[in-house]
Design an enzyme around this catalytic site. Structure first.
Site, PDB file in Angstrom:
ATOM      1  N   ARG A 235       0.846  -1.188   0.000  1.00 53.49           N
ATOM      2  CA  ARG A 235       0.000   0.000   0.000  1.00 53.49           C
ATOM      3  C   ARG A 235       0.880   1.237   0.000  1.00 53.49           C
ATOM      4  NH1 ARG A 235      -3.043  -2.617  -1.950  1.00 53.49           N
ATOM      5  NH2 ARG A 235      -5.184  -3.171  -1.418  1.00 53.49           N
ATOM      6  N   GLU A 264      -3.204   7.753  -4.843  1.00 50.64           N
ATOM      7  CA  GLU A 264      -3.508   7.297  -6.201  1.00 50.64           C
ATOM      8  C   GLU A 264      -4.809   7.925  -6.721  1.00 50.64           C
ATOM      9  OE1 GLU A 264      -3.591   3.033  -6.257  1.00 50.64           O
ATOM     10  OE2 GLU A 264      -1.617   2.866  -5.328  1.00 50.64           O
ATOM     11  N   HIS A 282      -0.286   0.561 -10.248  1.00 49.75           N
ATOM     12  CA  HIS A 282      -1.036  -0.387  -9.416  1.00 49.75           C
ATOM     13  C   HIS A 282      -1.509  -1.582 -10.250  1.00 49.75           C
ATOM     14  CE1 HIS A 282      -3.481  -0.582  -5.446  1.00 49.75           C
ATOM     15  NE2 HIS A 282      -3.117  -1.790  -5.842  1.00 49.75           N
TER      16      HIS A 282
END
Length: 316
Positions: A235, A264, A282
């Site tokens: 994360r 993000e 990601h």
């Protein structure tokens, strides 16, 4: 009449075949349901299939008057207001098995690319007509004999360790407690400070919690070897992004491979400028096979609980 499950995002329907045979699925016509659309539709639903990059906040959960379970499509669950779910007695589950191998593969891909300068050489050849070739140019470093420090030795961390062993790396790890499996007897448990100081590469595989928020910042980067790499496929907020950008700019560490970011899809502008930062959007679980399997695992959580009262992959 079948009970209803609300699907927040247009995930591959191939993964939802079993779920659709047991329940009526409310599936978005567009890419995803907006927050307002979720609040409008959720009161009639027993289950919610949420997705890791879309927030399920207290207002959505409160609107779920008949909601009994949230099955998150992804291993991370910081997109869900767990306290709100707990207050309503709602079970929250994730999909840890489906995401394991693809995330571990990407982790090793980032490490290999950094250590052998694959991405930087590719960019140089394509964008610079004067890019230099030569026996002593574009030198990287080999992985064999180096120490990989893994922070979070869960399923994904162990999968990364298995792959790193094939490359001849040594494994050190930091966890809440040492793991007891005999097969990992040669993996060395270390406290965080020692792991940072002795590892040639650090790979993050811990969940985002109040304790792991900004687990690595300026103080930790200063402990790392100057020729070390940081890989983050966990994360984004586990790493202080601005401090990492500074560490790369100043040469405190040699490079970073990042699949996740603090805010993000926004990335710290200074981080984008660093030649030693290898960034991907990601994509840790971004294979079609994995997306289908994630749907199957999320579906299984819902079917087992709503039909049989069996709880699998619970996180709250």
């Amino acid at each position: 009449m079948k009970n209803k499950i609300l699907i927040t995002y247009s995930v591959p329907k191939e993964g939802l075949t079993q779920l659709s045979s047991h329940f009526e699925l409310i599936y978005p016509e567009k890419e995803f349901f907006t927050k307002e659309e979720l609040i409008e539709r959720i009161p009639d639903c027993l289950g919610l299939l949420s997705i890791f990059n879309r927030e399920v906040d207290a207002s959505i959960i409160k609107a779920g008057k008949n909601l009994k379970i949230i099955s998150n499509y992804g291993v991370g669950f910081n997109n869900i207001d767990i306290n709100a779910a707990n207050n309503q007695g709602i079970v929250v589950c994730n999909t840890p098995d489906a995401v394991c191998e693809p995330t571990a593969e990407l982790c090793m891909g980032l490490l290999l690319s950094l250590s052998r300068q694959i991405a930087s050489c590719n960019n140089g050849l394509k964008t610079n007509s004067e890019f230099e070739w030569g026996v002593m140019k574009n030198l990287g470093s080999t992985l064999r004999g180096k120490t990989l420090g893994i922070i979070g030795m869960g399923k994904i961390g162990k999968s990364v360790a298995e792959k790193a062993l094939v490359f001849g790396m040594n494994i050190a790890y930091h966890n809440r407690k040492p793991i007891s499996e005999i097969r990992w007897k040669d993996a060395v448990y270390m406290n965080l400070s020692d792991l940072l100081e002795k590892s040639d590469a650090i790979s993050l595989h811990c969940p985002l919690t109040p304790k792991t928020h900004h687990l690595l910042s300026e103080k930790e980067f200063l402990k790392m070897k100057k020729n070390s790499f940081l890989i983050n496929t966990s994360r984004g907020a586990v790493v202080h992004e601005a401090d990492l950008a500074n560490a790369l700019e100043e040469g405190t560490i040699a490079g970073a491979g990042l699949d996740v970011f603090e805010n993000e899809p926004l990335i710290h502008p200074k981080l984008l400028q660093q030649k030693t930062a290898l960034l991907v959007p990601h994509i840790g679980t971004a294979t079609i096979e994995t997306r289908i399997e994630m749907g199957r695992e999320a579906s299984e959580n819902l079917i087992l609980y709503l039909n049989n009262g069996i709880i699998k992959n619970r996180v709250n």
